[in-house]
Design an enzyme around this catalytic site. Structure first.
Site, mmCIF file in Angstrom:
data_model
loop_
_atom_site.group_PDB
_atom_site.id
_atom_site.type_symbol
_atom_site.label_atom_id
_atom_site.label_comp_id
_atom_site.label_asym_id
_atom_site.label_seq_id
_atom_site.Cartn_x
_atom_site.Cartn_y
_atom_site.Cartn_z
ATOM 1 C CG MET A 1 8.330 23.762 -1.008
ATOM 2 S SD MET A 1 7.182 24.731 -2.018
ATOM 3 C CE MET A 1 6.346 25.718 -0.803
ATOM 4 C CE LYS A 6 -0.377 -0.451 5.048
ATOM 5 N NZ LYS A 6 -1.226 -0.963 6.147
ATOM 6 N NE ARG A 62 -6.662 0.223 10.920
ATOM 7 C CZ ARG A 62 -5.459 0.039 10.360
ATOM 8 N NH1 ARG A 62 -4.642 1.059 10.169
ATOM 9 N NH2 ARG A 62 -5.081 -1.171 10.000
ATOM 10 C CE1 TYR A 90 11.855 31.931 3.226
ATOM 11 C CE2 TYR A 90 11.989 29.531 3.216
ATOM 12 C CZ TYR A 90 11.807 30.721 2.543
ATOM 13 O OH TYR A 90 11.585 30.717 1.209
HETATM 14 C C1 LIG Z 1 -0.437 -1.877 6.891
HETATM 15 C C2 LIG Z 1 -0.977 -3.175 7.371
HETATM 16 C C3 LIG Z 1 -0.133 -4.287 7.540
HETATM 17 C C4 LIG Z 1 1.377 -4.200 7.422
HETATM 18 O O1 LIG Z 1 1.920 -3.689 8.634
HETATM 19 P P1 LIG Z 1 3.500 -3.627 8.846
HETATM 20 O O2 LIG Z 1 3.623 -3.197 10.248
HETATM 21 O O3 LIG Z 1 4.032 -2.634 7.873
HETATM 22 O O4 LIG Z 1 4.038 -4.980 8.601
HETATM 23 C C5 LIG Z 1 -0.711 -5.500 7.842
HETATM 24 N N1 LIG Z 1 -2.057 -5.613 8.006
HETATM 25 C C6 LIG Z 1 -2.892 -4.561 7.901
HETATM 26 C C7 LIG Z 1 -4.347 -4.757 8.110
HETATM 27 C C8 LIG Z 1 -2.382 -3.313 7.597
HETATM 28 O O5 LIG Z 1 -3.212 -2.263 7.513
#
Ligand SMILES: *Cc1c(COP(=O)(O)O)cnc(C)c1O
Length: 381
Positions: free
Chosen positions: A315, A36, A135, A266
């Protein structure tokens, strides 16, 4: 943009090495790698290809669009979308043969309706149960009903697995992980008693796969560890055989002498108490180098030595105090990675900034070109 001197360099051999190590650690569980967020900033397609070459079973993504990008690149491996998706994405999810995650009856029905519309049989669904992360996911006492719902929508749907997500696995001593595993096992028992085959069971993220052997079931979902970054600095020793895949490099664009008493950048927040040489590096917060990195002791590597960033990061550029050492326009600057005997890691930045390496690499922006090394001969043309 490819001519830019500031760039992310990704070592695909390190990705392959890490995947092989994680497969050994997790065996007999299969390894799904998490790509992801553009492969945690490393480039999703190239990382996915390298991981699959090294034996990963499949891929996990957060968004349907991320899965579609992988399919468009010709990747045919299983791809699990880790959460329920907006209703207008379900068509694409089914059309591209992505594995769905579900935790509501309404989403299961939407998937089944879409599969029927498209004459798809056996659209794979994994049920996500919330065992404490709070979550997303179904309450443990709702999972039997959801499992029944998936079965009731056969043959359009098939139940491929049941999973949960660990909230505290990177804190190896935390009692929360064992508690989550216990709740998960109770849900699986309930499903089996109700005559539902739960399919593949999976709980572990990287920290779970590495530090909690009882969280490795049929499959693990590893993200950060595949990139060679420890989930938490406290796990560095456990991750010692993993190799960081990402480097952030640039080149000196300007050098000048600054006199004692002058200030820089800055707000003039840094004042020089002696005359010194200052190098300018053409990378800044628009690239993902946090503006306040200098204020928390941020350093870069030039000439094989650590050098402090001085003044606020702007930036597009930042400045580095060279002290008595000389450097020239064009000299290599390593912001993350190794130069000579010195190394700066994403977790070094994370620790200094009060965050984690994950956030650092994910924030490296699209303006930075990605270069790859360790390519296989077939794709090096
Ligand atoms: C992002 C995610 C992972 C991977 O987590 P890592 O700590 O990067 O290994 C695994 N399962 C879910 C549901 C996630 O959202």
């Amino acid at each position: 943009m490819s001519g830019r001197v500031s760039r992310v360099v990704v070592d695909l051999d390190a990705i392959r090495h890490n995947v092989r190590r994680l497969i050994e650690t997790s065996s007999p569980a299969r390894v799904m790698v998490v790509v992801k967020a553009n492969g945690y900033g490393h480039g999703a397609v190239r990382v996915a290809e390298a991981a699959l070459e090294a034996g990963a079973h499949g891929l996990c993504v957060a968004l349907v669009q991320e899965g579609v990008e992988l399919r468009r690149a010709g990747i045919e491996a299983p791809i699990l979308v880790l959460s329920e998706q907006p209703r207008d994405q379900v068509g694409e999810l089914v059309a591209h043969g992505l594995i769905a995650t579900a935790y509501t009856v309404a989403f299961i029905d939407a998937l089944a309706d879409e599969a029927r519309r498209r004459d798809v049989v056996g659209q794979e669904v994994h049920l996500k149960v919330d065992t404490g992360m709070n979550r997303v996911g179904a309450r443990p006492d709702a999972v039997v009903e959801l499992g029944g719902r998936v079965l009731a929508r056969s043959p359009q749907l098939s139940l491929g697995g049941v999973f949960t997500h660990l909230a505290c696995a990177d804190d190896v001593a935390s009692p929360v992980t064992a508690d989550q595993i216990r709740r998960f096992d109770a849900v699986i028992d309930d499903l089996r008693h109700a005559g539902v085959d739960p399919g593949w069971l999976h709980l572990a993220n990287s920290a779970g796969a590495i530090a909690h052997s009882d969280a490795r079931r049929d499959m693990v979902r590893v993200g950060i560890a595949m990139y060679g970054i420890a989930p938490d600095p406290s796990m560095d020793a456990m991750c010692a055989t993993l190799r960081p895949a990402l480097g952030l490099v640039s080149r000196v664009s300007f050098v000048k002498t600054v006199n004692a008493g002058e200030s820089i950048s800055y707000g003039h927040r840094h004042r020089f108490d002696r005359t010194t040489d200052v190098a300018t590096v053409p990378i800044g917060y628009a690239d993902g180098v946090p503006r306040r990195l200098s204020a928390v002791g941020g350093e870069v590597l030039i000439g094989g030595r650590r050098r402090p960033i001085v003044g606020v990061v702007t930036m597009d550029q930042l400045m580095v105090d060279m002290g008595d050492d000389r450097c020239a326009i064009g000299d290599e600057v390593v912001l993350i990675g190794r130069q000579g005997d010195e190394v700066v890691t994403a977790n070094d930045w994370g620790t200094a900034l009060g965050t984690i390496g994950y956030e650092i690499v994910c924030a490296l922006s699209a303006r930075l070109p990605r270069d790859y090394s360790g390519e296989t001969p077939s794709d090096s043309q």
